[in-house]
Scaffold this motif. Structure first.
Motif, mmCIF file in Angstrom:
data_model
loop_
_atom_site.group_PDB
_atom_site.id
_atom_site.type_symbol
_atom_site.label_atom_id
_atom_site.label_comp_id
_atom_site.label_asym_id
_atom_site.label_seq_id
_atom_site.Cartn_x
_atom_site.Cartn_y
_atom_site.Cartn_z
ATOM 1 N N SER A 547 0.846 -1.234 -0.277
ATOM 2 C CA SER A 547 0.011 0.068 0.073
ATOM 3 C C SER A 547 1.019 1.152 -0.124
ATOM 4 C CB SER A 547 -1.175 -0.147 1.265
ATOM 5 O OG SER A 547 -0.081 0.129 2.462
ATOM 6 N N GLU A 548 0.381 2.125 -0.649
ATOM 7 C CA GLU A 548 1.167 3.499 -0.610
ATOM 8 C C GLU A 548 0.108 4.734 -0.364
ATOM 9 O OE1 GLU A 548 3.326 6.256 -3.806
ATOM 10 O OE2 GLU A 548 2.809 4.312 -4.371
ATOM 11 N N MET A 549 0.445 5.372 0.791
ATOM 12 C CA MET A 549 -0.355 6.596 0.963
ATOM 13 C C MET A 549 0.505 7.787 0.625
ATOM 14 S SD MET A 549 -1.958 5.707 4.605
ATOM 15 C CE MET A 549 -0.138 4.978 5.357
ATOM 16 N N ILE A 553 2.981 15.868 2.023
ATOM 17 C CA ILE A 553 4.411 16.257 2.764
ATOM 18 C C ILE A 553 5.156 15.002 2.558
ATOM 19 C CG2 ILE A 553 3.253 17.764 4.456
ATOM 20 C CD1 ILE A 553 3.716 15.915 6.230
ATOM 21 N N GLY A 554 4.810 13.983 2.080
ATOM 22 C CA GLY A 554 5.586 12.834 1.868
ATOM 23 C C GLY A 554 4.806 11.730 1.706
ATOM 24 N N MET A 563 8.195 -0.601 6.030
ATOM 25 C CA MET A 563 7.564 0.417 5.861
ATOM 26 C C MET A 563 8.873 1.550 5.336
ATOM 27 S SD MET A 563 5.994 3.097 8.461
ATOM 28 C CE MET A 563 4.665 2.412 8.761
ATOM 29 N N THR A 564 8.535 2.068 4.272
ATOM 30 C CA THR A 564 9.261 3.211 3.794
ATOM 31 C C THR A 564 8.878 4.624 3.745
ATOM 32 O OG1 THR A 564 10.275 1.576 1.878
ATOM 33 C CG2 THR A 564 10.755 3.738 1.533
ATOM 34 N N THR A 565 9.472 5.368 4.405
ATOM 35 C CA THR A 565 8.883 6.718 4.656
ATOM 36 C C THR A 565 9.637 7.757 3.959
ATOM 37 O OG1 THR A 565 9.803 7.093 6.574
ATOM 38 C CG2 THR A 565 7.723 6.022 7.047
ATOM 39 N N GLN A 566 9.109 8.544 3.340
ATOM 40 C CA GLN A 566 9.898 9.599 2.541
ATOM 41 C C GLN A 566 9.029 10.805 2.875
ATOM 42 O OE1 GLN A 566 9.442 8.152 -1.633
ATOM 43 N NE2 GLN A 566 11.412 7.498 -1.469
ATOM 44 N N LEU A 567 9.942 11.954 3.204
ATOM 45 C CA LEU A 567 9.421 13.253 3.725
ATOM 46 C C LEU A 567 9.957 14.264 2.778
ATOM 47 C CD1 LEU A 567 7.426 14.595 6.055
ATOM 48 C CD2 LEU A 567 9.544 14.806 7.219
ATOM 49 N N PHE A 571 9.990 20.088 4.268
ATOM 50 C CA PHE A 571 9.385 20.008 5.479
ATOM 51 C C PHE A 571 10.234 19.528 6.632
ATOM 52 C CE2 PHE A 571 6.135 19.551 2.135
ATOM 53 C CZ PHE A 571 5.357 20.451 2.298
ATOM 54 N N PHE A 572 11.482 19.266 6.385
ATOM 55 C CA PHE A 572 12.099 18.621 7.350
ATOM 56 C C PHE A 572 12.105 19.528 8.640
ATOM 57 C CE2 PHE A 572 13.006 15.088 5.597
ATOM 58 C CZ PHE A 572 14.044 14.831 4.654
ATOM 59 N N LYS A 573 12.584 20.829 8.419
ATOM 60 C CA LYS A 573 12.540 21.844 9.699
ATOM 61 C C LYS A 573 11.451 21.698 10.481
ATOM 62 C CE LYS A 573 11.051 25.725 6.783
ATOM 63 N NZ LYS A 573 11.506 27.175 6.460
ATOM 64 N N TYR A 574 10.370 21.219 9.874
ATOM 65 C CA TYR A 574 9.077 21.451 10.745
ATOM 66 C C TYR A 574 8.921 20.011 11.646
ATOM 67 C CZ TYR A 574 7.981 24.850 7.265
ATOM 68 O OH TYR A 574 8.215 26.050 6.648
#
Length: 692
Positions: A547-549, A553-554, A563-567, A571-574
């Protein structure tokens, strides 16, 4: 100077020391305390050198779950909420009518902003400004919550509601966020407003129950829990809180029963352990898998081998077949052995790369902590595979070993018996000097008949017993591969897949078969019409849990074991720390869906947890991050159908080219369900404002 490599290896907390072999042996991973001790033993010189190399000290909370799903299963004792009369009075006093809603939301948003501080509020406003619509603003908030930035999620959704204060999905989700963050008294007026306008919505009723529970008004919470469960008996969060309340009353059986209903909708290892603590057991029936596990993922069962000869004529033919078959397997095994060696090198490289990535200072950016989402769930599914009897698998294995020992004894008995028959039959048959052609033909005919009987009896036994042995291991190895697919990193799983293929080839080629040559070759060879044992190919073991959400923002991608997360970098500074890293215990779930009959949220209210429309997804989480995620099919659509809107302006929840991948666009509807909020655990706890 201490060897830096050794220092880094210590910091890898067992990525090499507690790595592949330990996972496969299913030994205990190091605890958080053990890891901390390893790090403390590093001398200052090694620390300084690591600092110069840009290697930061990792967040242990993240590293533990990245390798094995959790540290040691220990969870802080939950505090049953005490009754807060002041906040209860404030919540009951505030009743919102149509014109009151927008000003109330503005007051709450202002109070949240004051609690979070000006910097967080300004950053959240900038984030919301990047949204092209309220729908995108809401999706950014959903994404922030998924990534663990709960403070910014609340602030961004608060900004979204200033633009669209009447959207029931946004209102429900904002109330759920407030409840999970410890501001239940601020959430309840919103929920009461929704309940008036959209009665009999299990999501709203659950969130009301959780808010009253967090305030310590247990009778009120129970009333709403019962209402939610009447509409949706399997509601994950409502059942979870019901279990907490029943246990507090001393009703352990009812508590376990509610937890079993909860675990069916959304698994977590904490729920499973709690059921055990209550004196009950989880079975395979209690754990719902969204896609069927493949009973033969590598296709062992479709592979053929030559037949077992039942007479001397077949023996002469099949002996050559078996020789060619085994030669083919020898070549194939050699090829897989080479691939295995290459895969070992790839694994060694990847595990070091992953370790260095975790140690990099940038890894301290807060991303969802649970890397292998399904590892605990598949372990439980495999553990309780035999339902009520967890010892049955060991019993089956011991029975197979006993059968192998018995097989040798039975073969000896057959050979001894046929040896006696052979010696007795040959006493009066001449086959030597002075014998006639008729004597030799009679000798050969008798010998062939005797060998035919021996082959038929011994090979029938060998064929049947070997089949039982092979079928047992096909089942056991396939089951293990299903487990490993969800519990190992891809490169490590590739090793195990190759190992299984090599083992299987050795098993099917090593079958014991008896042969006997005919006494004489017939003048005209009989056409046997036999089928050659073609080896066949292994199946390509493909992951079904995908599944891909798309969270704007990522993205969060789930693919079986990871689980692969890409941000997005801007937005990193937040990313903030005052979220699930700290002292709060956040439990909840979200239903994500679209039913074309329910497309207008303003008319039909928040997404219902019992949604029975077309295709939808769900995410379950607790203080450790995501514990379960999947795609469900409702009454109208079966999973695997090509469900996608041709109108790109509508929600894009469905399957596309790869029918196992779910794409969730900005317009898909999200319905957050808060879980039991324990006293003193929320970042908004103690928020002061006059909200009435």
């Amino acid at each position: 100077m201490k060897n830096l490599f050794l220092a880094v290896m210590i910091l890898f907390f067992g990525i090499l020391l507690f790595g592949s072999a330990q996972v496969l042996a299913q030994e205990r991973p190091p605890t958080k305390e053990e890891l901390e001790k390893m790090m403390q033993e590093l001398d200052p010189e090694a620390r300084e050198m690591m600092k110069k190399m840009g290697i930061g000290f990792p967040d242990l909370n993240k590293l533990g779950t990245a390798m094995s799903g959790s540290f040691d299963g220990s969870v802080e004792e939950s505090v049953f909420p005490k009754k807060d009369e002041v906040r209860i009075a404030a919540a009951k006093k505030t009743v919102l009518k149509g014109a009151d809603l927008a000003p109330y939301l503005a007051k709450v948003h202002s109070a949240v902003s004051s609690k979070m501080g000006s910097e967080a509020s300004n950053n959240a406003s900038e984030l919301f400004g990047m949204a092209g619509s309220p729908a995108e603003g809401a999706q950014i908030a959903n994404g922030l919550w998924m990534f663990g930035s709960t403070a910014y999620a609340i602030l961004v959704l608060g900004n979204t509601l200033q633009s669209d204060p009447n959207n029931p999905d946004y209102l429900n989700n904002y109330a759920a966020f407030l409840t999970m963050a410890g501001a239940e008294e601020a959430a309840l007026p919103i929920l009461k407003h929704l309940n008036t306008n959209y009665p009999k919505n299990s999501t709203v009723l659950n969130n009301m129950a959780q808010a009253w529970f967090g305030l310590g008004d247990i009778p009120e919470a129970e009333a709403y829990i019962d209402s939610a469960l009447m509409l949706n008996p399997g509601h994950s969060q409502a059942n979870l809180t019901k279990s907490v309340i029943e246990e507090k009353k001393g009703n352990k059986t009812e508590a376990a029963k509610a937890l079993k209903e909860s675990i069916k909708s959304g698994y977590s290892p904490e729920k499973e352990e709690k059921i055990k603590d209550l004196g009950h057991q989880v079975t395979g029936k209690d754990i719902t898998w969204t896609t069927e596990l493949n009973e033969d993922p590598l296709g062992f069962g479709h592979m053929n081998w030559p037949d077992y000869p039942m007479n001397v004529q077949e023996s002469e033919y099949f002996e050559g077949e078996w020789e060619a078959y085994r030669a083919e397997i020898t070549k194939l095994s050699a090829r897989y052995q080479q691939q295995f060696a290459l895969a070992q090198n790839e694994y060694a490289i990847k595990i070091q790369e992953r370790a260095m990535e975790m140690l990099n200072p940038q890894s301290n950016l807060h991303l969802p902590k649970k890397q292998m989402v399904f590892s605990s769930k598949i372990a439980a599914k495999m553990e309780y595979y035999d339902q009520e009897n967890p010892d049955l698998e060991l019993q089956r294995y011991e029975e197979q070993l006993a059968n192998r020992d018995k097989l040798e004894e039975m073969l000896r008995e057959i050979e001894d018996r046929h040896g006696l028959i052979y010696r007795e039959a040959m006493k009066n048959i001449r086959d030597g000097e002075g014998s006639t052609d008729a004597d030799r033909k009679a000798y050969c005919q008798t010998k062939d008949n005797l060998n035919n009987n021996l082959l038929r009896e011994s090979n029938t036994l060998l064929r049947d017993e070997n089949k039982k042995w092979i079928d047992y291991w096909r089942f056991a190895m396939s089951r293990r591969l299903n487990y490993l697919q969800y519990s190992l990193w891809p490169e490590e799983f590739e090793l195990e897949k190759l190992r299984a293929m090599i083992t299987w080839l050795g098993m099917i080629s090593g079958q014991e078969v008896r042969f006997a040559s005919p006494c004489e070759v017939p003048e005209e060879e009989e056409e046997l019409g036999l089928v050659s044992g073609k080896l066949g190919d292994f199946y390509d073991m493909t992951c079904k849990e995908k599944s891909e959400m798309n969270l704007i923002i990522g993205s969060v991608t789930i693919e079986c074991n990871k689980m692969t997360t890409q941000l997005d970098s801007k937005f990193f500074k937040y990313t903030v720390k005052e979220n699930m890293d700290t002292d709060q215990i956040i439990q909840g779930s979200v239903e994500i869906g679209l039913d074309w009959d329910l497309a207008k949220a303003s008319e039909l209210g928040p997404v219902k947890a019992e949604l029975k429309g077309e295709l939808y997804g769900f995410v379950e989480f607790d203080g450790n991050g995501v514990t379960d995620i999947g795609v469900k099919a409702g009454a109208k659509v079966a999973v695997g159908s090509n469900f996608i809107s041709e109108d790109t302006n509508k929600a894009t929840l469905g399957f596309v080219d790869d029918k196992s991948v779910t794409l969730i666009g900005a317009e898909a509807r999200w319905g957050w369900n808060s879980g039991p909020s324990m006293e003193g655990k929320g970042i908004l706890q103690g928020m002061t404002t006059k909200i009435n």
